[in-house]
Design an enzyme around this catalytic site. Sequence first.
Site, PDB file in Angstrom:
ATOM      1  CB  VAL A 195      99.347  52.023  -0.931  1.00  0.00           C
ATOM      2  CG1 VAL A 195     101.125  51.543  -0.685  1.00  0.00           C
ATOM      3  CG2 VAL A 195      99.300  53.316  -0.789  1.00  0.00           C
ATOM      4  N   PRO A 196     100.487  49.843  -4.051  1.00  0.00           N
ATOM      5  CG  PRO A 196     101.672  49.841  -5.652  1.00  0.00           C
ATOM      6  CD  PRO A 196     101.097  50.916  -4.699  1.00  0.00           C
ATOM      7  CB  CYS A 197     101.987  46.564   0.059  1.00  0.00           C
ATOM      8  SG  CYS A 197     100.209  45.808   0.152  1.00  0.00           S
ATOM      9  CG  HIS A 198      99.702  43.762  -5.024  1.00  0.00           C
ATOM     10  ND1 HIS A 198      98.890  44.883  -4.673  1.00  0.00           N
ATOM     11  CD2 HIS A 198      99.769  43.828  -6.329  1.00  0.00           C
ATOM     12  CE1 HIS A 198      98.825  45.502  -5.831  1.00  0.00           C
ATOM     13  NE2 HIS A 198      99.149  44.956  -6.885  1.00  0.00           N
ATOM     14  NE  ARG A 199     101.594  47.117  -8.697  1.00  0.00           N
ATOM     15  CZ  ARG A 199     100.937  48.167  -9.208  1.00  0.00           C
ATOM     16  NH1 ARG A 199     101.559  49.286  -9.163  1.00  0.00           N
ATOM     17  NH2 ARG A 199      99.645  48.325  -9.706  1.00  0.00           N
TER      18      ARG A 199
END
Length: 174
Positions: free
Chosen positions: A142-146
């Site tokens: 889940v690309p929270c870094h994006r």
Amino acid sequence: MILEVRKFQVKNKAVYIGTLSEDKIFGIIFSIDEPEVIRHRIPTLINFLEKRLNKKLEIKEGNSGFSDVVFKTLIGKISNEEAAEFIEVSYLTKFERKLYIYLVENVKRGEVITYGELAKILNTSSRAVGAAVKRNPYPIIVPCHRVIGRKNPYLYTPKPEYKKFLLEVEGWTS
């Protein structure tokens, strides 16, 4: 529950990936060039899961193969959507599920979205988005870094340099 921790190499960095799983991934932890960060974050993840699942977890170290799924997602061998099939979402809140699904399906590798933009799309506040992103138990898949701040794109838990590294691996630069 199985705890698997593996070391991988990405762009001349040691990336440590840990997963807590049964039939699916319940949580992910990672660190870059710092194996002690994994050891420090495991109890935090276990505590989070025990509260959410409302039960004491019995943890055994072993090989689940799920760290490979996270690694392949990180390097772009499989998409976030494909990897998301391996995560257990039953213990998430309705809002977390909605936000995480949106990120997985709509914010692709090499792209970013601001907290404000995401809040507007989900009809909520930037603060609610920030809180849900911060407690994301599935980083990388889940690309929270994006999700970035308008003024500072690299605010991130556990460390801003981790976010910068993840975005660079995916081809995004500020």
